[in-house]
Design an enzyme around this catalytic site. Structure first.
Site, PDB file in Angstrom:
ATOM      1  N   HIS A  48      11.579  -5.864  24.709  1.00  0.00           N
ATOM      2  CA  HIS A  48      10.441  -4.942  24.636  1.00  0.00           C
ATOM      3  C   HIS A  48       9.829  -4.970  23.229  1.00  0.00           C
ATOM      4  CE1 HIS A  48       8.124  -1.200  24.734  1.00  0.00           C
ATOM      5  NE2 HIS A  48       8.784  -0.822  23.659  1.00  0.00           N
ATOM      6  N   THR A  66      -3.940   5.328   2.240  1.00  0.00           N
ATOM      7  CA  THR A  66      -4.051   5.557   3.680  1.00  0.00           C
ATOM      8  C   THR A  66      -4.825   6.843   3.929  1.00  0.00           C
ATOM      9  OG1 THR A  66      -1.863   4.560   3.820  1.00  0.00           O
ATOM     10  CG2 THR A  66      -2.722   5.567   5.816  1.00  0.00           C
ATOM     11  N   LYS A 116      -8.505   6.312   3.519  1.00  0.00           N
ATOM     12  CA  LYS A 116      -9.162   5.734   4.695  1.00  0.00           C
ATOM     13  C   LYS A 116      -9.436   6.796   5.744  1.00  0.00           C
ATOM     14  CE  LYS A 116      -8.734   1.601   6.042  1.00  0.00           C
ATOM     15  NZ  LYS A 116      -9.665   0.713   5.351  1.00  0.00           N
ATOM     16  N   ARG A 158      19.215   6.127  18.120  1.00  0.00           N
ATOM     17  CA  ARG A 158      18.366   5.268  18.933  1.00  0.00           C
ATOM     18  C   ARG A 158      19.216   4.145  19.529  1.00  0.00           C
ATOM     19  NH1 ARG A 158      15.048   1.686  14.488  1.00  0.00           N
ATOM     20  NH2 ARG A 158      14.210   0.711  16.343  1.00  0.00           N
ATOM     21  N   TYR A 211       1.662  -3.699   8.661  1.00  0.00           N
ATOM     22  CA  TYR A 211       0.245  -3.704   8.292  1.00  0.00           C
ATOM     23  C   TYR A 211      -0.516  -4.800   9.022  1.00  0.00           C
ATOM     24  CZ  TYR A 211       1.811  -0.171   5.237  1.00  0.00           C
ATOM     25  OH  TYR A 211       2.369   0.985   4.796  1.00  0.00           O
ATOM     26  N   HIS A 234      12.701   0.679   2.065  1.00  0.00           N
ATOM     27  CA  HIS A 234      12.777   2.009   2.678  1.00  0.00           C
ATOM     28  C   HIS A 234      13.337   1.934   4.108  1.00  0.00           C
ATOM     29  CE1 HIS A 234       8.292   1.785   4.070  1.00  0.00           C
ATOM     30  NE2 HIS A 234       9.081   1.334   5.020  1.00  0.00           N
ATOM     31  N   HIS A 235      13.518   0.715   4.614  1.00  0.00           N
ATOM     32  CA  HIS A 235      14.210   0.581   5.899  1.00  0.00           C
ATOM     33  C   HIS A 235      15.718   0.480   5.691  1.00  0.00           C
ATOM     34  CE1 HIS A 235      10.458  -0.209   8.088  1.00  0.00           C
ATOM     35  NE2 HIS A 235      10.079  -0.799   6.980  1.00  0.00           N
ATOM     36  N   ASP A 279     -18.623 -21.042  14.950  1.00  0.00           N
ATOM     37  CA  ASP A 279     -17.285 -21.067  15.555  1.00  0.00           C
ATOM     38  C   ASP A 279     -16.293 -20.828  14.428  1.00  0.00           C
ATOM     39  OD1 ASP A 279     -14.893 -21.696  17.027  1.00  0.00           O
ATOM     40  OD2 ASP A 279     -16.120 -22.841  18.419  1.00  0.00           O
ATOM     41  N   HIS A 297       8.177  -5.147   6.848  1.00  0.00           N
ATOM     42  CA  HIS A 297       7.286  -4.055   6.494  1.00  0.00           C
ATOM     43  C   HIS A 297       5.831  -4.485   6.440  1.00  0.00           C
ATOM     44  CE1 HIS A 297       6.236  -0.026   5.889  1.00  0.00           C
ATOM     45  NE2 HIS A 297       5.301  -0.499   5.112  1.00  0.00           N
ATOM     46  N   TRP A 357      15.057  -5.667  18.143  1.00  0.00           N
ATOM     47  CA  TRP A 357      14.018  -6.558  17.613  1.00  0.00           C
ATOM     48  C   TRP A 357      14.266  -6.868  16.150  1.00  0.00           C
ATOM     49  CZ3 TRP A 357      10.067  -6.369  13.905  1.00  0.00           C
ATOM     50  CH2 TRP A 357       9.933  -5.171  13.229  1.00  0.00           C
ATOM     51  N   SER A 396       2.460 -20.333  15.047  1.00  0.00           N
ATOM     52  CA  SER A 396       1.200 -19.909  15.651  1.00  0.00           C
ATOM     53  C   SER A 396       0.472 -18.920  14.740  1.00  0.00           C
ATOM     54  CB  SER A 396       1.486 -19.294  17.026  1.00  0.00           C
ATOM     55  OG  SER A 396       0.482 -18.397  17.388  1.00  0.00           O
ATOM     56  N   SER A 397       1.199 -17.947  14.208  1.00  0.00           N
ATOM     57  CA  SER A 397       0.557 -16.931  13.359  1.00  0.00           C
ATOM     58  C   SER A 397       0.036 -17.539  12.068  1.00  0.00           C
ATOM     59  CB  SER A 397       1.539 -15.832  12.979  1.00  0.00           C
ATOM     60  OG  SER A 397       2.014 -15.196  14.105  1.00  0.00           O
ATOM     61  N   GLU A 407       4.560  -6.673   8.057  1.00  0.00           N
ATOM     62  CA  GLU A 407       4.217  -6.901   9.458  1.00  0.00           C
ATOM     63  C   GLU A 407       3.596  -5.648  10.081  1.00  0.00           C
ATOM     64  OE1 GLU A 407       4.168  -9.463  11.424  1.00  0.00           O
ATOM     65  OE2 GLU A 407       3.978  -8.478  13.370  1.00  0.00           O
ATOM     66  N   SER A 443     -13.276   1.157  11.899  1.00  0.00           N
ATOM     67  CA  SER A 443     -14.376   1.224  10.938  1.00  0.00           C
ATOM     68  C   SER A 443     -15.677   0.675  11.508  1.00  0.00           C
ATOM     69  CB  SER A 443     -14.023   0.436   9.666  1.00  0.00           C
ATOM     70  OG  SER A 443     -12.811   0.909   9.136  1.00  0.00           O
TER      71      SER A 443
END
Ligand SMILES: [Cu+2]
Lengths: 525, 402
Positions: free
Chosen positions: A72, A324, A327, A445, A253, A298-299, A101, A249, A137, A165-166, A251, A264
């Protein structure tokens, strides 16, 4: 070389999609792929939410439960949000900057076609003997290395392909934005969506190689007798976490910055007012992206980190709240004194603001190391990170409703869109809001079963999840119906929408801006 | 002018449904908030100075969050009522304003500093290095905890005590479902206790919310943390890091008692041989009979092996192999003793030599070699079906033995 589509050879059928180098075709494929995977990964979450409907065994075994949460997570991130955002980039960046293009169309084809193969490999483990990847994950070593099931090697290969790919997609997007803008489109005249994707592409280029390195080390540990992460061999399990979160982390963003871009564009359109504080918006995103590289630990507050690094990462994490907030306030200021109407894209954009605010607030709570001792590894964290992630999903849905008329030249059903919005926004909160309380009360969790006192709120959460799942069928139906027999869409269905893409007919012709436009038609003029 | 009056007028016209919805959502939120403040659904205040500190920090952060989000949501509602296109609102034309940008940069910074100060203070307290009165080494195993009282020489495993029957819906769950263990960690109140936390296999996390302690148990690392419990009582927690199949089934129970009661408990562990104090391998004076071995073996199996290999011996292949007619359980005795004593590296099959006494190991092997029809297979192949504690001790001495 090409002139207004004359003499172009269009293969038909499957070949058209396999060989296409057209950014619109590739954008469509990314979006359709994301939609399919959205239902796959969503279905998985329903499986484990139903298992969690009450304590004790309900219908799946703990082992399968772990496999489901792993798939998931991986699919939602790499198979849904990232491809959907890449689809939006493909469809919209060239017309928004007045380019014909993407800069590297063949590469573009390949970045997409890696995805279905990568996920086929990951999902094929379901049909192999032995467990599927079952370590979450985050695939922490040594659970995923020494103790990982055989299928882990397939998982590693999947991650390598996704990374490739990314990287190729990010490279292409960055190069397109740097080189292919219409002459008058200077950097500070670029639409914020384009800016956001430019920043996202740079983040991706920085982090995906790190992840690839990490999984390569895993592969070596598992198959070639190295011990990067194996304490018994002189390796370090914490090293894995540093590598993972240095990727992981930023990621976050990668998932949410394109959403910032979408919001926006949509909020000004339906407020009939130019985006407030354009410059601040761009700077804030750059600062967020930069700070995103300085907060990974922080993780890892409970891994036994020394107080000095805990303090540094607590402060750096708290600092991210400032840009943040800037924004958020600028979006609010855009709506303030605007002239608002509430079509479906706007509703989803507002939903984004609400959900994102809640996720931001709990994010600040999680940044505080002492409190994080109680939150980490609990449902509080699950609730927290699903808010920003679902805000990204809502932004993508907003974008789909917003640009769908441009893509296929048809209007979706507004009534059905509104139903979809209200069902989604309510069910998201019914699902995830109670999880804050479950976590605070002490439920970890990633457990398939739980003590009795967590029952009530888990039931509420499961009901929310089922409603959320079902309401997405409405979305699917609305999309199909629009494409099949929607009403003709005008060139500019939203009277407040500005920008080059709205100067094109609906649907956009197969080839657009083969000559760069002279005027920008934005708020700039 | 689009004043308050028109806003009210709009609300009246369209609001019947909206109001109902608002009342419903309001009621839900109110419920949720009320629940949050009843300690039942909130973070526990806990029973240690650290947990109190964390609780207060959490509540301050929570209220700061409520203030920020209320401000944003109220502003939003105001905008939605006031600036509607359908009411002919004319868009303003201020698109950039340095003043407000500075305001909404500075105010959040102030709020963050207000949070950072207490957070830093509490964190310093958490890292306090005052000398502890005693130390307990906590080791995570798949899927149980091992506690070693370094100063008292007591060491034991703490297993989930909830029965498989409750987990599998065959019996109604007890009140402490999944939060009960066979041997709780007994600690004295009022004394600073140091925990040294590590792991034998994958990463686990030792979390007791009431103590405000959460620390990863990482192989190859010994993480240090501490607690000082203020109140006598039983405090429960669970493993908080995904550690494999039965991550949800390795609870933690801390029993905090008065220092006097703790002394008594320690003394009792040393006199009564209940398996909580480590002993040198030593065969019992009188060898057990076959039926005694089988009875003990069945109990030991149920407590230590059935989570993976299942009560019916069929296991959960392919992760956990069955033992019915398995190559090892119906093969040479040597291999069987070996895997039970030493486990198999890199799999969930752990070394039981340090968890079970020689008699228990002998008993469980005997049981496995005879149960589920294995006895016939073994006899047919000429493999022994009976193992005595003395055999195990002999093997252990041979191996350790120089
Ligand atoms: Cu564990």
């Amino acid at each position: 070389m090409s002139h207004a589509g004359v003499g172009h050879h269009h293969p038909k059928g499957i070949k058209r999609w396999l060989y296409t180098t057209n950014h619109k075709d590739i954008g469509t494929m990314y979006l359709v792929f994301a939609l399919i995977m959205f239902f796959v990964a969503g279905g998985m979450s329903l499986i484990f939410r139903i298992e969690l409907f009450r304590p004790e065994h309900v219908f799946i075994q703990p082992q399968f439960y772990n496999e489901m949460i792993t798939m998931h997570g991986i699919i939602m991130i790499f198979g849904v949000v990232m491809p959907a955002a890449a689809g939006l980039a493909n469809w919209m960046i060239p017309p928004m900057i007045g380019a014909p293009d993407m800069a590297l169309p063949r590469l573009n084809n390949w970045s997409f076609w890696l995805l279905p193969f990568a996920f086929s490999i990951a999902l094929s483990t379901m049909f192999m003997s032995g467990p599927m990847p079952d370590f979450g994950w985050t695939f922490y070593a040594p659970l995923s290395t020494t103790f990982g099931p055989k299928s882990t090697d397939f998982f590693i290969f999947t991650i390598h392909m996704l990374g490739l790919s990314s990287i190729l997609a990010a490279l292409n997007i960055a190069v397109t934005i740097i080189n292919m803008r219409a002459p008058k489109m200077t950097w500070m005249k670029m639409p914020v969506f384009v800016w956001s994707w430019f920043i996202t592409a740079l983040i991706l280029l920085a982090i995906m190689p790190v992840l690839a390195g990490g999984v390569t080390m895993m592969l070596m540990d598992r198959n070639f007798h190295t011990a990067f992460f194996e304490a018994a061999g002189g390796g370090d399990p914490i090293l894995f976490q540093h590598i993972f979160w240095f990727f992981g982390h930023p990621e976050v963003y990668v998932l949410v910055v394109p959403a910032f871009g979408v919001i926006s564009e949509i909020i000004p359109a339906f407020s009939r007012k130019k985006l407030f504080g354009y410059h601040m918006m761009v700077y804030a995103t750059i600062i967020i992206a930069f700070l995103g590289f300085l907060v990974w630990m922080h993780h890892m507050f409970t891994t036994g980190a020394p107080i000095e690094s805990q303090l540094f990462f607590m402060y750096s994490t708290m600092v991210i709240a400032v840009p943040t907030g800037v924004k958020l306030f600028n979006w609010m200021a855009t709506m303030h004194k605007g002239s608002l109407s509430f079509e479906t894209p706007m509703l989803f954009a507002i939903g984004f603001l609400v959900i994102f605010t809640i996720g931001g607030v709990t994010g600040i709570m999680c940044a505080l190391v002492p409190s994080d001792y109680q939150y980490r590894g609990s449902y509080f964290v699950v609730a927290h990170f699903h808010y920003p992630l679902l805000s990204a999903v809502m932004a993508i849905m907003a974008a789909v409703y917003f640009w769908l008329p441009k893509w296929c030249g048809k209007m979706y059903s507004e009534a059905m869109g509104k139903w979809h919005f209200w069902l989604t926004v309510i069910s998201v909160n019914v699902t995830f809001f109670p999880q804050h309380f479950i976590g605070l009360a002490g439920m970890p969790r990633r457990v398939p079963d739980y003590p009795l006192q967590f029952t009530d709120l888990n039931q509420v959460s499961t009901i929310g999840a089922i409603v959320m799942g079902l309401s997405q069928l409405l979305f699917l139906y609305n999309l199909i119906r629009t494409v099949k027999r929607g009403k003709e869409a005008p060139q500019r269905p939203w009277d407040g929408a500005k920008g080059l893409e709205w100067t094109l007919p609906s649907p956009m012709p197969y080839h657009t801006f083969e000559e760069a436009p002279d005027e920008l038609h934005g708020y700039e003029d | 002018m689009l004043g308050f009056a028109s806003a009210v007028c709009y609300l009246r016209r369209f609001s019947k449904r909206l109001c109902q919805l608002a009342i419903f959502i309001g009621a839900l939120c109110w419920q949720a908030l009320a629940q949050a403040f009843s300690s039942y659904w909130n973070m526990p205040r806990g029973v240690t100075p650290v947990s109190h500190g964390i609780y207060h920090l959490h509540m301050v952060a929570f209220w700061v969050g409520v203030v920020i989000s209320s401000f944003i949501f109220l502003w939003m509602i105001w905008i939605f009522v006031r600036y509607r296109h359908s009411k002919g609102a004319i868009p303003g034309n201020v698109h950039e304003h340095m003043g407000v940008e500075i305001v909404w940069t500075v105010i959040p910074i102030i709020l963050l500093v207000i949070l950072a100060i207490p957070a830093t203070k509490i964190l310093i307290k958490i890292h306090d290095d005052e000398k502890p009165a005693m130390s307990v080494k906590v080791t995570g195993y798949q899927w149980k905890w091992n506690y070693e009282y370094l100063d008292q020489g007591i060491r034991f495993f703490s297993n989930l005590a909830t029965s498989q029957a409750e987990i599998n819906n065959e019996r109604p769950p007890g009140p402490n479902y999944l939060l009960e263990v066979d041997h709780p960690l007994v600690l004295p109140v009022g004394e600073k206790i140091r925990f040294l936390i590590t792991s034998n296999d994958v990463i686990h996390d030792w979390w007791v919310p009431d103590l405000g302690v959460k620390q990863d148990a990482i192989p190859g690392y010994v993480n240090e943390t501490w607690t000082k419990i203020e109140k006598v009582g039983t405090y429960r927690g669970e493993c908080a890091e995904l550690c494999g199949t039965y991550h949800g089934f390795m609870p933690i129970v801390v029993k905090a008692v008065s220092p006097a009661a703790f002394k008594q408990w320690v003394a009792k562990q040393k006199t009564v041989s209940n398996g909580l104090t480590p002993t040198k391998p030593k065969a019992p004076a009188k060898p057990m009979t076959e039926s005694e071995l089988l009875t003990l073996g069945k109990t030991v199996y149920g407590k230590n092996c059935a989570v993976c290999h299942q009560t019916n011996g069929k296991g959960l292949p392919p992760t956990f192999p069955g033992l019915v007619a398995s190559p090892i359980a119906t093969g040479a005795l040597e291999g069987h003793i070996n895997i039970v004593l030493h486990g198999k590296k890199g799999t969930a099959m752990q070394a039981f030599s340090e968890q079970l006494s020689p008699s228990e190991i002998a008993a469980v092997i005997t049981y496995e070699r005879q149960a589920w029809g294995n006895a016939e297979l073994n006899k047919k192949a000429g493999h022994p079906v009976l193992v005595h504690a003395a055999d195990i001790v002999k093997k252990e001495i041979e191996e350790s033995g120089s």
